[in-house]
Scaffold this motif. Structure first.
Motif: not given
Length: 114
Positions: A5-21
């Motif tokens: 999870v990226v809490n991008a406070r500079f741009c006030d956004k949140v990204h949740r990245i999930t990778v599955t093999m």
């Protein structure tokens, strides 16, 4: 499955990245974000990545400049995709990731007059 999870406070956004093999060795990518640019980037990568996509700077999709075009150069989403993929493939330690919980960029040093 590995999620970053990226809490991008500079741009006030949140990204949740999930990778599955997958059984075939490829990787499924799932991205949730309130940033339209990150969502476009995820669409540009596509739902499936190969090992080349996460290990080859010149030929892989994750770091490809055309794929990253919707993003600013400072966006942390590509690194999050790589870290989730590397955690899922065992190229980064999940145990160590659980120990440290998070990495950070710290702008507090901007006030220092060294």
């Amino acid at each position: 499955m590995a999620t970053v999870v990226v809490n991008a406070r500079f741009c006030d956004k949140v990204h949740r990245i999930t990778v599955t093999m997958r059984d075939d060795g490829d990787l499924d990518l799932h991205v949730e974000s309130d940033c339209e640019h990150v969502m476009q980037y995820a669409e540009n990568i596509g739902p499936v990545m190969t090992m080349e996509d996460i290990t080859d700077r010149e030929n892989g999709k994750v770091m490809d400049s055309e794929v990253q075009k919707p993003l600013t150069l400072t966006c942390l989403a590509p690194i999050a995709v790589l870290e989730a993929a590397w955690l899922e493939t065992g190229m980064m330690s999940k145990n160590r990731a659980k120990q440290i919980v998070s990495d950070e960029l710290n702008y507090g040093c901007l006030d220092d007059r060294a």
